[in-house]
Design a protein around this motif. Structure first.
Motif, PDB file in Angstrom:
ATOM      1  N   SER A  23       0.830  -1.211   0.000  1.00  0.00           N
ATOM      2  CA  SER A  23       0.000   0.000   0.000  1.00  0.00           C
ATOM      3  C   SER A  23       0.859   1.253   0.000  1.00  0.00           C
ATOM      4  O   SER A  23       0.594   2.209  -0.740  1.00  0.00           O
ATOM      5  N   LEU A  24       1.908   1.268   0.832  1.00  0.00           N
ATOM      6  CA  LEU A  24       2.803   2.429   0.875  1.00  0.00           C
ATOM      7  C   LEU A  24       3.492   2.633  -0.468  1.00  0.00           C
ATOM      8  O   LEU A  24       3.687   3.773  -0.913  1.00  0.00           O
ATOM      9  N   LYS A  25       3.849   1.536  -1.134  1.00  0.00           N
ATOM     10  CA  LYS A  25       4.490   1.628  -2.447  1.00  0.00           C
ATOM     11  C   LYS A  25       3.544   2.258  -3.470  1.00  0.00           C
ATOM     12  O   LYS A  25       3.964   3.104  -4.274  1.00  0.00           O
ATOM     13  N   GLU A  26       2.264   1.912  -3.419  1.00  0.00           N
ATOM     14  CA  GLU A  26       1.283   2.492  -4.332  1.00  0.00           C
ATOM     15  C   GLU A  26       1.076   3.971  -4.027  1.00  0.00           C
ATOM     16  O   GLU A  26       0.971   4.798  -4.943  1.00  0.00           O
ATOM     17  N   LEU A  27       1.019   4.312  -2.747  1.00  0.00           N
ATOM     18  CA  LEU A  27       0.844   5.716  -2.367  1.00  0.00           C
ATOM     19  C   LEU A  27       2.028   6.551  -2.830  1.00  0.00           C
ATOM     20  O   LEU A  27       1.854   7.675  -3.338  1.00  0.00           O
ATOM     21  N   TYR A  28       3.232   6.010  -2.680  1.00  0.00           N
ATOM     22  CA  TYR A  28       4.432   6.714  -3.122  1.00  0.00           C
ATOM     23  C   TYR A  28       4.399   6.920  -4.639  1.00  0.00           C
ATOM     24  O   TYR A  28       4.727   7.998  -5.138  1.00  0.00           O
ATOM     25  N   ARG A  29       3.975   5.867  -5.367  1.00  0.00           N
ATOM     26  CA  ARG A  29       3.861   5.976  -6.826  1.00  0.00           C
ATOM     27  C   ARG A  29       2.874   7.074  -7.210  1.00  0.00           C
ATOM     28  O   ARG A  29       3.133   7.873  -8.120  1.00  0.00           O
ATOM     29  N   ASN A  30       1.733   7.124  -6.519  1.00  0.00           N
ATOM     30  CA  ASN A  30       0.732   8.136  -6.830  1.00  0.00           C
ATOM     31  C   ASN A  30       1.247   9.543  -6.580  1.00  0.00           C
ATOM     32  O   ASN A  30       0.992  10.464  -7.368  1.00  0.00           O
ATOM     33  N   ILE A  31       1.964   9.723  -5.476  1.00  0.00           N
ATOM     34  CA  ILE A  31       2.510  11.044  -5.158  1.00  0.00           C
ATOM     35  C   ILE A  31       3.530  11.465  -6.211  1.00  0.00           C
ATOM     36  O   ILE A  31       3.594  12.640  -6.608  1.00  0.00           O
ATOM     37  N   LYS A  32       4.296  10.504  -6.725  1.00  0.00           N
ATOM     38  CA  LYS A  32       5.316  10.803  -7.735  1.00  0.00           C
ATOM     39  C   LYS A  32       4.718  11.175  -9.088  1.00  0.00           C
ATOM     40  O   LYS A  32       5.444  11.580  -9.997  1.00  0.00           O
ATOM     41  N   LEU A  33       3.400  11.050  -9.244  1.00  0.00           N
ATOM     42  CA  LEU A  33       2.752  11.479 -10.484  1.00  0.00           C
ATOM     43  C   LEU A  33       2.799  12.986 -10.645  1.00  0.00           C
ATOM     44  O   LEU A  33       2.643  13.505 -11.751  1.00  0.00           O
ATOM     45  N   GLY A  34       2.987  13.687  -9.535  1.00  0.00           N
ATOM     46  CA  GLY A  34       3.042  15.143  -9.588  1.00  0.00           C
ATOM     47  C   GLY A  34       4.377  15.656 -10.092  1.00  0.00           C
ATOM     48  O   GLY A  34       5.338  14.913 -10.255  1.00  0.00           O
TER      49      GLY A  34
END
Length: 438
Positions: A23-34
Motif C-alpha cells: 500500500s505504501l508503495k502504491e501511495l508513493y507511486r501516486n505522489i510521484k505522479l506530480g
C-alpha cells in the motif's frame, strides 16, 4: 499446538506488513505522479518545524479541547503500540511477557502501569470524539461534505481504537487474575475493570487472555492496513508533509520562469526571442497552472493524503462562512479522490494511465469554488499539519486564466486596464494624478 500458533502468527505478521508495504508503495507511486519540486533547503528549520508541529502537536492545541484529546489519543496509541514489540517476540518464540524478564519486575510494572493509564486516556478521548462527531453537533464535523464514507471512516477509526484498548485491558485483566502474585501491581486499571475474572478458573482465564491477545494483534494489523483507505493516513504522512512544507511567507506566490523570460524579452529590444535558454534555466512549461493532478507538484499530492478532514480550514474560510460554495477541506478531499481514481486506473492498466476523460478541474473542483477564494490564507494558517489548499486553488486559477482565458469578466477588465493603462482603473496614464488637483 504451540508450534502451530507460532506458524500462524508468523504468516499473519508477514502478510500484514507485506500488504502494508504494498500500500505504501502504491501511495508513493501516486505522489510521484506530480511535478517535482525541490524542498530540501533550510534543513535545520524543516526538522524543527516537523518536530514542533507533527511530533509536538503545537497547532492542534490552538483549539484546546480537541487538541488535548487528540494528544491523549496520539501519545497513548503510539506508546501503547511499543508493546507490539513484545507481542511479536511472544508470538514468534512462544514466550509470555518477554519484556518482564529483560526489564525486571519493578521497571516492567512501571512500564505496564504507564501503558494502562495511557490506554484509559485513549478510551476517554475516543468516546468524547465519538459523541462530539455524532451527537454534539460541531458545525465543521456535520457539514454535508462529510456525509457518507468520510463520516463512516472517522467513526470506524474511533470504534477500532476503542476495541483495541478494550482487548488490551481484557488481556491484562485476565493475566492479573491468572497469576496475581506475578502481576500484583502491573495492571492498576485492568484489575478493577474485570473483578468478576476472579471467579473464573485458570483455564478460562488463559483462554480469555489468549483470545484478547490474538484480537489485539490481528486488530493492529487490520488497523495498519485500513489506513490505506482512510483519512487517517495523516498518522504517517503528517511528518513528511510538515518537513516538506512551504517555508516562504504566506501569500507569496511562485513565479513562472517562462513568464519572467517573456517579460525580460519585452523590456529588452535587443534580446533574441529564439535564443536557447542558458544552461540551468527551465524551458517554457507545456501547460500553465493545473488542470489535473499531474500538473500539481508532489508536495500538493502528499498534502492531499495528509489531510485529516478536521475542517479547521473550512471553519475559518470567509468565503465558506458567507455562504459561498468553496470549502478548503473539500478541495483537498476532491484532490485525493481524483488521485485515488488515477491510482486505480494505473493498477488496472499495468502501471500505465489510460485517459478516462476526466480532469480535476470541472469534474471534481468547479470554477465557482475556485473563484470564491479570497486568497486570505486563513485555511493555510489554520491547518494543524501545514497543508496549503490555497496553492492548489491558485494553480487551477492560473490554468483558467493563462490557458483558457476563462477569468471572470471583472478580472478580465482589470487585466486589460493594467495592460493598457499600467493601472487597474480605466483611465489614461496621463490622468492618474488628476485627483491631486483638488
Amino acid at each position: 499446538m504451540q508450534y502451530i500458533d507460532n506458524v500462524i502468527f508468523v504468516i499473519l505478521l508477514i502478510a500484514g506488513f507485506g500488504l502494508f508495504g504494498k500500500s505504501l508503495k502504491e501511495l508513493y507511486r501516486n505522489i510521484k505522479l506530480g511535478r517535482e519540486i525541490d524542498r530540501t533547503d533550510r534543513k535545520a528549520e524543516r526538522w524543527a518545524i516537523m518536530t514542533r508541529v507533527a511530533l509536538g502537536q503545537s497547532k492542534m492545541v490552538k483549539r484546546p479541547i480537541a487538541g488535548i484529546l487528540h494528544i491523549f489519543v496520539y501519545v497513548g496509541f503510539v506508546i501503547i503500540n511499543i508493546e507490539l514489540l513484545e507481542i511479536i517476540i511472544d508470538g514468534i518464540f512462544g514466550t509470555h511477557r518477554f519484556l518482564q524478564g529483560i526489564l525486571g519486575d519493578s521497571f516492567y510494572s512501571f512500564f505496564t502501569s504507564t501503558l494502562e493509564v495511557l490506554a484509559a486516556l485513549v478510551v476517554f478521548a475516543v468516546v468524547i470524539f465519538f459523541i462530539r462527531r455524532n451527537f454534539y453537533g460541531v458545525k465543521r464535523l456535520t457539514m454535508k461534505e462529510l456525509f457518507g464514507w468520510p463520516k463512516k471512516d472517522a467513526n470506524w477509526i474511533l470504534i477500532i481504537e476503542f476495541a483495541l484498548m478494550v482487548a488490551f485491558f481484557t488481556m491484562n485483566g485476565a493475566d492479573h487474575y491468572a497469576d496475581s502474585t506475578r502481576f500484583a501491581s502491573n495492571f492498576p486499571i485492568s484489575e478493577h475493570l474485570f473483578p468478576f475474572f476472579g471467579n473464573f478458573s485458570l483455564e478460562t482465564l488463559h483462554v480469555i487472555e489468549k483470545s484478547a491477545w490474538w484480537f489485539h494483534f490481528v486488530g493492529i494489523l487490520f488497523f495498519m492496513n485500513y489506513l490505506y483507505y482512510s483519512k487517517h493516513l495523516h498518522i504517517i504522512f503528517a511528518f513528511p508533509n510538515t518537513w516538506f512544507s512551504n517555508l516562504e511567507k504566506k501569500g507569496k506566490f511562485n513565479n513562472l520562469d517562462s513568464v519572467t523570460k517573456e517579460i525580460k524579452l519585452m523590456m529588452d529590444p535587443n534580446a533574441d526571442p529564439y535564443a536557447a535558454p542558458p544552461e540551468g534555466e527551465a524551458e517554457a512549461p507545456s501547460k500553465f497552472g493545473a488542470e489535473d493532478i499531474f500538473d500539481l507538484n508532489q508536495h500538493q499530492l502528499l498534502s492531499a493524503y495528509s489531510c485529516t478532514e478536521c475542517g479547521r480550514c473550512t471553519s475559518v474560510c470567509p468565503a465558506n462562512i458567507t455562504g459561498k460554495k468553496l470549502s478548503p477541506r473539500l478541495i483537498m478531499m476532491k484532490t485525493r479522490d481524483r488521485l485515488e481514481e488515477v491510482g486505480k486506473n494505473l493498477n488496472k492498466n499495468g502501471g500505465k494511465f489510460v485517459d478516462d476523460g476526466k480532469k480535476l478541474l470541472n469534474d471534481y473542483i468547479t470554477k465557482e469554488e475556485l473563484w470564491a477564494c479570497t486568497t486570505c490564507n486563513a485555511c493555510v494558517e489554520a491547518c494543524p499539519v501545514l497543508i496549503d489548499p490555497l496553492s492548489i486553488i491558485f494553480e487551477m486559477r492560473r490554468f483558467l486564466v493563462m490557458e483558457q482565458s476563462a477569468a471572470p469578466q471583472e478580472l478580465n477588465l482589470m487585466m486589460t486596464n493594467v495592460e493598457n493603462n499600467a493601472a487597474p482603473w480605466q483611465y489614461n496614464q496621463a490622468d492618474r494624478l488628476n485627483w491631486t488637483n483638488d
